[in-house]
Design a protein around this motif. Structure first.
Motif, PDB file in Angstrom:
ATOM      1  N   TYR A 109       0.853  -1.195   0.000  1.00  0.00           N
ATOM      2  CA  TYR A 109       0.000   0.000   0.000  1.00  0.00           C
ATOM      3  C   TYR A 109       0.885   1.239   0.000  1.00  0.00           C
ATOM      4  O   TYR A 109       2.075   1.167   0.335  1.00  0.00           O
ATOM      5  N   GLN A 110       0.267   2.366  -0.369  1.00  0.00           N
ATOM      6  CA  GLN A 110       0.942   3.659  -0.187  1.00  0.00           C
ATOM      7  C   GLN A 110       0.033   4.562   0.652  1.00  0.00           C
ATOM      8  O   GLN A 110       0.237   4.742   1.831  1.00  0.00           O
ATOM      9  N   CYS A 111      -1.057   5.087   0.031  1.00  0.00           N
ATOM     10  CA  CYS A 111      -1.952   5.941   0.824  1.00  0.00           C
ATOM     11  C   CYS A 111      -2.809   5.109   1.770  1.00  0.00           C
ATOM     12  O   CYS A 111      -3.273   5.603   2.793  1.00  0.00           O
ATOM     13  N   GLY A 112      -3.054   3.855   1.438  1.00  0.00           N
ATOM     14  CA  GLY A 112      -3.799   2.957   2.321  1.00  0.00           C
ATOM     15  C   GLY A 112      -5.308   2.984   2.137  1.00  0.00           C
ATOM     16  O   GLY A 112      -6.012   2.225   2.801  1.00  0.00           O
ATOM     17  N   TYR A 113      -5.804   3.833   1.246  1.00  0.00           N
ATOM     18  CA  TYR A 113      -7.262   3.957   1.143  1.00  0.00           C
ATOM     19  C   TYR A 113      -7.917   2.670   0.629  1.00  0.00           C
ATOM     20  O   TYR A 113      -8.969   2.267   1.113  1.00  0.00           O
ATOM     21  N   CYS A 114      -7.289   2.035  -0.321  1.00  0.00           N
ATOM     22  CA  CYS A 114      -7.874   0.814  -0.892  1.00  0.00           C
ATOM     23  C   CYS A 114      -7.568  -0.417  -0.052  1.00  0.00           C
ATOM     24  O   CYS A 114      -8.112  -1.488  -0.285  1.00  0.00           O
ATOM     25  N   THR A 115      -6.666  -0.263   0.914  1.00  0.00           N
ATOM     26  CA  THR A 115      -6.055  -1.421   1.570  1.00  0.00           C
ATOM     27  C   THR A 115      -7.030  -2.303   2.345  1.00  0.00           C
ATOM     28  O   THR A 115      -6.951  -3.540   2.238  1.00  0.00           O
TER      29      THR A 115
ATOM     30  N   CYS B  86      -6.260   0.022  -7.118  1.00  0.00           N
ATOM     31  CA  CYS B  86      -5.312   0.754  -6.273  1.00  0.00           C
ATOM     32  C   CYS B  86      -4.751   1.908  -7.079  1.00  0.00           C
ATOM     33  O   CYS B  86      -3.952   1.705  -7.994  1.00  0.00           O
ATOM     34  N   ARG B  87      -5.180   3.099  -6.726  1.00  0.00           N
ATOM     35  CA  ARG B  87      -4.697   4.296  -7.436  1.00  0.00           C
ATOM     36  C   ARG B  87      -3.192   4.494  -7.263  1.00  0.00           C
ATOM     37  O   ARG B  87      -2.533   5.108  -8.085  1.00  0.00           O
ATOM     38  N   CYS B  88      -2.660   3.999  -6.150  1.00  0.00           N
ATOM     39  CA  CYS B  88      -1.230   4.159  -5.895  1.00  0.00           C
ATOM     40  C   CYS B  88      -0.403   3.113  -6.646  1.00  0.00           C
ATOM     41  O   CYS B  88       0.826   3.181  -6.647  1.00  0.00           O
TER      42      CYS B  88
END
Ligand code: FES
Ligand code: FES
Length: 194
Positions: A122-128, A174-176
């Motif tokens: 993950y990066q931003c974690g929103y989709c995680t 995942c946008r990231c």
């Protein structure tokens, strides 16, 4: 909202006996979420995602698109993953619902959560949260022998390959762009469990 429009245009006093469609219809519903029984009274139009986030304050499941297109809202219901934004909470009376909060906690991570941390899934974690719930359910699908679009031999048990993971996780956006690391995390969990 044809009924509401018609009612709005009706002459005053003409409403006797008509059913107003703009009033919420409430229903009592008992949900089992993360092993706990929760009694709610909900507008029957409430999605399972909104019931969890707005009424139970379980905000781990995310609202990305609210249209079934991103997977951020994924929960596990009776062992299967679903897009909680696309389904009504009142349909899940008696079902076993698991959100990310029910999989693990910071001091006691689920193996999939730990693998995501280890592999930077993950990066931003929103989709995680949705990715992790989906990932857990996907490994169960493969273990149960359920084929996917990329399973070449429908008579053999599907294997945990990169192609199978990418295909089965394709509904989780995942946008990231953490996809490669997510595949690594899931592969490790599958290997550890085998
Ligand atoms: Fe449910 Fe995007 S928020 S699929
Ligand atoms: Fe940012 Fe997936 S980690 S959208």
């Amino acid at each position: 909202m044809v009924g509401a429009t018609a009612a709005a245009g009706a002459p005053e006093g003409a409403g006797a006996g008509t059913v107003r469609t703009d009033e919420p219809v409430l229903a009592k519903v008992t949900l089992t979420v993360n092993g706990q029984r929760r009694d709610l009274e909900l507008d029957t139009r409430t999605s399972l995602l909104d019931a969890a986030r707005e009424h139970l304050h379980l905000t781990g499941s995310k609202k990305g698109c609210d249209h079934g297109q991103c997977g951020a809202c994924t929960m596990i219901v009776d062992g299967r993953r679903i897009n909680a934004c696309l389904t009504l909470a009142v349909m899940y009376q008696g079902a076993e619902i698991t959100t990310i909060e029910g999989l693990g906690q910071p001091d006691h991570l689920h193996p999939m959560q730990a693998a995501f941390v280890k592999h930077d899934g993950y990066q931003c974690g929103y989709c995680t949260p949705g990715q992790i719930c989906s990932g857990v359910a996907v490994l169960e699908e493969i273990k149960a022998g359920i084929p996917s679009h990329v399973t070449a031999d429908l008579e053999a048990a599907p294997q945990v390959t990169e192609a199978e993971i990418r295909e089965r996780m394709s509904g989780n956006i995942c946008r990231c762009g953490a996809y490669s690391n997510i595949v690594e995390a899931m592969t490790e969990v599958a290997g550890a469990r085998a």
